[in-house]
Write a protein that holds these residues in place. Structure first.
Motif, PDB file in Angstrom:
ATOM      1  N   GLN A  33       0.843  -1.189   0.000  1.00 19.12           N
ATOM      2  CA  GLN A  33       0.000   0.000   0.000  1.00 19.12           C
ATOM      3  C   GLN A  33       0.884   1.247   0.000  1.00 19.12           C
ATOM      4  OE1 GLN A  33      -3.389  -0.254  -0.047  1.00 19.12           O
ATOM      5  NE2 GLN A  33      -3.378  -2.480   0.131  1.00 19.12           N
ATOM      6  N   SER A  35       0.413   5.417   0.414  1.00 16.87           N
ATOM      7  CA  SER A  35      -0.549   6.457   0.759  1.00 16.87           C
ATOM      8  C   SER A  35      -0.499   7.601  -0.236  1.00 16.87           C
ATOM      9  CB  SER A  35      -0.267   6.995   2.162  1.00 16.87           C
ATOM     10  OG  SER A  35      -0.374   5.976   3.122  1.00 16.87           O
ATOM     11  N   ARG A  36      -1.625   8.255  -0.381  1.00 13.97           N
ATOM     12  CA  ARG A  36      -1.753   9.440  -1.241  1.00 13.97           C
ATOM     13  C   ARG A  36      -0.660  10.459  -0.931  1.00 13.97           C
ATOM     14  NH1 ARG A  36      -5.545  13.844   0.111  1.00 13.97           N
ATOM     15  NH2 ARG A  36      -6.006  15.078  -1.749  1.00 13.97           N
ATOM     16  N   ARG A  38       2.470  10.142  -1.437  1.00 12.42           N
ATOM     17  CA  ARG A  38       3.780   9.546  -1.175  1.00 12.42           C
ATOM     18  C   ARG A  38       4.361   9.022  -2.488  1.00 12.42           C
ATOM     19  NH1 ARG A  38       4.740   7.939   4.097  1.00 12.42           N
ATOM     20  NH2 ARG A  38       6.850   7.545   3.318  1.00 12.42           N
ATOM     21  N   GLY A  56      -6.154   2.526  -7.560  1.00 14.54           N
ATOM     22  CA  GLY A  56      -5.673   3.889  -7.336  1.00 14.54           C
ATOM     23  C   GLY A  56      -5.054   4.496  -8.591  1.00 14.54           C
ATOM     24  N   ALA A  97       1.912   8.617  -5.763  1.00 16.18           N
ATOM     25  CA  ALA A  97       0.525   8.186  -5.641  1.00 16.18           C
ATOM     26  C   ALA A  97      -0.353   9.426  -5.493  1.00 16.18           C
ATOM     27  CB  ALA A  97       0.356   7.276  -4.424  1.00 16.18           C
ATOM     28  N   THR A  99      -3.709   9.119  -5.409  1.00 17.57           N
ATOM     29  CA  THR A  99      -4.719   8.621  -4.481  1.00 17.57           C
ATOM     30  C   THR A  99      -4.021   7.531  -3.669  1.00 17.57           C
ATOM     31  OG1 THR A  99      -5.520   6.788  -5.848  1.00 17.57           O
ATOM     32  CG2 THR A  99      -6.519   8.952  -6.238  1.00 17.57           C
ATOM     33  N   ASP A 100      -4.675   7.018  -2.641  1.00 22.96           N
ATOM     34  CA  ASP A 100      -4.145   5.816  -2.009  1.00 22.96           C
ATOM     35  C   ASP A 100      -4.065   4.730  -3.067  1.00 22.96           C
ATOM     36  OD1 ASP A 100      -4.100   7.120   0.415  1.00 22.96           O
ATOM     37  OD2 ASP A 100      -5.985   6.256   1.123  1.00 22.96           O
ATOM     38  N   CYS A 101      -2.936   4.047  -3.136  1.00 23.49           N
ATOM     39  CA  CYS A 101      -2.712   3.041  -4.172  1.00 23.49           C
ATOM     40  C   CYS A 101      -2.376   1.693  -3.555  1.00 23.49           C
ATOM     41  CB  CYS A 101      -1.552   3.451  -5.088  1.00 23.49           C
ATOM     42  SG  CYS A 101      -1.919   4.788  -6.232  1.00 23.49           S
ATOM     43  N   GLU A 102      -2.835   0.652  -4.209  1.00 22.66           N
ATOM     44  CA  GLU A 102      -2.374  -0.700  -3.914  1.00 22.66           C
ATOM     45  C   GLU A 102      -1.525  -1.144  -5.084  1.00 22.66           C
ATOM     46  OE1 GLU A 102      -3.954  -5.234  -2.974  1.00 22.66           O
ATOM     47  OE2 GLU A 102      -5.389  -3.563  -3.028  1.00 22.66           O
TER      48      GLU A 102
END
Length: 250
Positions: A33, A35-36, A38, A56, A97, A99-102
């Motif tokens: 994961q 975070s947005r 980062r 994301g 990122a 958005t929050d990304c996986e």
């Protein structure tokens, strides 16, 4: 899910057999994961992994001499990050990122072994890079006119989001801010806002809360002078070949 996303992306680039898909599913895909806001990959990193966005949105970016940011590519579900690893090269840009990304991290040694075993996968990676370069060229070609540049960008993001199956109830998920849109086309936030308001006033789009709906596709694409051939240039080539073959059959 990570392998499903990767296979969906590869299918958009090449034809996969059942054996090919099994080979792709044999890859390790460590989920992580980010975070947005980062960085997924910082500039000058020499990646040990090829990353695939599972969910994301992310963006490639560089910094100008004055410290301002310029986005040079948007990346969404299924897109590759750190494809430089395949060439053993350091990153000449960063990926953040938005958005929050996986992410799914695939060891470079496994990717290289897969390409050696299934050469078509290497062709798919080249095609993915070809699209990245074609997108950036299109951005540069339309950068002289703000209205056209924004219209083209929205057409492109809408098409790419649909291809990534981010389309629901007539709208695409496009979770970028006006500031990020402006960074991509080289406009200030004020100019970007003014241009979007003009497109809304024409009745061409609805763009709010991370969703884009194109209300008048013909009018918007005409304004943008846009077509989607550069997103899959080999398809138009194959289509022309099939047309010639069909004509020669009579």
């Amino acid at each position: 899910m990570a392998h499903d996303v990767l296979i969906h992306k590869l299918r958009s680039l090449i034809e996969l057999t059942a054996d090919d898909e099994r080979a792709v599913r044999s890859l390790s895909a460590q989920r992580t994961q980010v975070s947005r806001h980062r960085d997924i990959l910082p500039r000058l990193r020499e990646p040990d992994f090829v990353y695939v966005i599972v969910s994301g949105w992310a963006a490639r970016y560089g910094l100008r001499a004055d410290g301002s940011r310029r986005i040079t590519g948007f990346m969404l579900r299924g897109d590759f990050c750190g494809i430089h690893a395949v060439a053993g090269a350091a990153m000449d840009h960063a990926i953040v990122a938005i958005t929050d990304c996986e992410m799914a991290a695939i060891p470079i040694a496994e990717m290289e072994a897969l390409v050696a075993r299934v050469p078509l996968i290497g062709k798919a990676l080249w095609r993915a890079k070809l699209i990245d370069e074609a997108i950036l060229r299109q951005w540069l070609l339309s950068s002289g006119d703000a209205l056209q540049a924004i219209a083209r960008m929205l057409c492109e993001l809408h098409a790419r989001a649909r291809a990534a199956e981010l389309y629901h109830d007539g709208a695409c998920e496009v979770p970028i801010t006006q500031e990020q849109l402006g960074d991509a086309v080289g406009l200030t936030g004020v100019h970007t806002n003014r241009t979007l308001q003009k497109l809304r006033s024409f009745g061409y789009i609805e763009f709010a809360n991370g969703h884009l709906r194109i209300l008048q596709p013909q009018e918007l694409t005409t304004l943008a002078q846009w077509n989607d051939r550069y997103l899959a240039p080999w398809q138009s080539k194959d289509a022309r070949r099939l047309e010639r073959e069909a004509a020669n059959a009579f």
